[in-house]
Design a protein around this motif. Sequence first.
Motif, PDB file in Angstrom:
ATOM      1  N   ILE A 172       0.860  -1.186   0.000  1.00 19.31           N
ATOM      2  CA  ILE A 172       0.000   0.000   0.000  1.00 19.31           C
ATOM      3  C   ILE A 172       0.900   1.241   0.000  1.00 19.31           C
ATOM      4  O   ILE A 172       1.863   1.315   0.772  1.00 19.31           O
ATOM      5  N   LEU A 173       0.577   2.184  -0.873  1.00 16.70           N
ATOM      6  CA  LEU A 173       1.309   3.442  -0.951  1.00 16.70           C
ATOM      7  C   LEU A 173       0.348   4.584  -0.640  1.00 16.70           C
ATOM      8  O   LEU A 173      -0.716   4.698  -1.259  1.00 16.70           O
ATOM      9  N   ILE A 174       0.726   5.418   0.333  1.00 19.52           N
ATOM     10  CA  ILE A 174      -0.096   6.580   0.698  1.00 19.52           C
ATOM     11  C   ILE A 174       0.790   7.817   0.671  1.00 19.52           C
ATOM     12  O   ILE A 174       1.872   7.835   1.281  1.00 19.52           O
ATOM     13  N   ARG A 175       0.309   8.867  -0.017  1.00 21.46           N
ATOM     14  CA  ARG A 175       1.121  10.078  -0.126  1.00 21.46           C
ATOM     15  C   ARG A 175       0.226  11.312   0.007  1.00 21.46           C
ATOM     16  O   ARG A 175      -0.795  11.431  -0.667  1.00 21.46           O
ATOM     17  N   SER A 176       0.633  12.210   0.917  1.00 18.01           N
ATOM     18  CA  SER A 176      -0.058  13.483   1.091  1.00 18.01           C
ATOM     19  C   SER A 176       0.975  14.546   1.411  1.00 18.01           C
ATOM     20  O   SER A 176       1.589  14.524   2.485  1.00 18.01           O
ATOM     21  N   GLU A 177       1.173  15.451   0.476  1.00 19.29           N
ATOM     22  CA  GLU A 177       2.137  16.528   0.706  1.00 19.29           C
ATOM     23  C   GLU A 177       1.660  17.450   1.832  1.00 19.29           C
ATOM     24  O   GLU A 177       2.443  17.867   2.683  1.00 19.29           O
ATOM     25  N   LYS A 178       0.378  17.738   1.860  1.00 18.81           N
ATOM     26  CA  LYS A 178      -0.180  18.638   2.868  1.00 18.81           C
ATOM     27  C   LYS A 178      -0.027  18.068   4.269  1.00 18.81           C
ATOM     28  O   LYS A 178       0.285  18.793   5.230  1.00 18.81           O
ATOM     29  N   LEU A 179      -0.241  16.762   4.424  1.00 17.19           N
ATOM     30  CA  LEU A 179      -0.172  16.115   5.734  1.00 17.19           C
ATOM     31  C   LEU A 179       1.204  15.528   6.029  1.00 17.19           C
ATOM     32  O   LEU A 179       1.392  14.870   7.051  1.00 17.19           O
TER      33      LEU A 179
END
Length: 332
Positions: free
Chosen positions: A18-25
């Motif tokens: 699983i890949l999760i990416r959030s620049e804001k968080l």
Amino acid sequence: MNNIKKLFLLNGSFPDKILIRSEKLNIDKCYDVENSHQFLEEYKNLLAISKSPEYEKVDMFINPEKCRMIWFEGSTKIGTCGWISLKKCKDIAFYEYNEETHEEIFEDLFLKYLQCDNKFIKRALTDGSYACSKNCLREYEYNFDMVTAGQKLIDLLKVNYLFQFYNSSMINLDYFLPEFLTDKQLTEIIAKKYNLIDYILCDENFKPKNYEFTNNTILADAVKAVLYAIYLINGNCDDLEDIVRNFILLTDISYQNLPSIREKYKKFADYLRNKDKYDVDETISFKEVENILGEKLDYQMFFYTNLFRDYGYLIKRVDFENKIIYLDISYW
């Protein structure tokens, strides 16, 4: 991968990563999925955060040795592997696989709704004759208007299915529509499959005694009304697309006749080739083709016009009003 409604994973299988990416968080993580239990606990949350604009990526990696995944585009069943973006899908469901018959077994969504305790389903299964016999139900408590609405839903979902399966300018889509999910098919195949006589509330004088279609549309109407009830429950057509696709696959037998249809096109091509090996008349009448084949043309022949190319010819257009087929030689 285009936007899709639903991914289907083989029950017990699970993504590799699983890949999760959030620049804001300030989130950028990729982790292994250890087992199916872990994925079952996480996938609804993954779907939820994938819809948030705060996340640029919520992806899962499908390793075919560990996970079998498919989805549908119209009638087409597609299997894939590699990185899959959950931002492009609405839901994840699971299916079983029969090793003996090599068939995928999906949850029967129509049966699931049919058996649920819901006011819309109850109304959908209440025929107007029951209201008259009891003399106590108001119009909005039986299914008359739901039948009309359900028919409109069927028409829309049939168009969507056929447009994706057979999107061709040579034959207008409206030619095929009357052949699919007719009242006769809904009664003799769909209503029978679900034992709908046991579910409907109907005056005994009108209640069908079996699933043979006559002029009695009570069972077909109940199917349509239940479909609209499902729409009212969910407020969308996501489950209905799966249900109507399954209904079409249950009622349309044209795919079972592919060897026969292919043989007809071969016979048709042999006739044209004997007339002129290097050219072809621009048009041919229905009557002449029917004489060649020894039977009437039907929608199944026109549904699989692509088979004609295998024998060196193609159908460019069909004029149903004047019963003429426009022909050409196929160069591929």
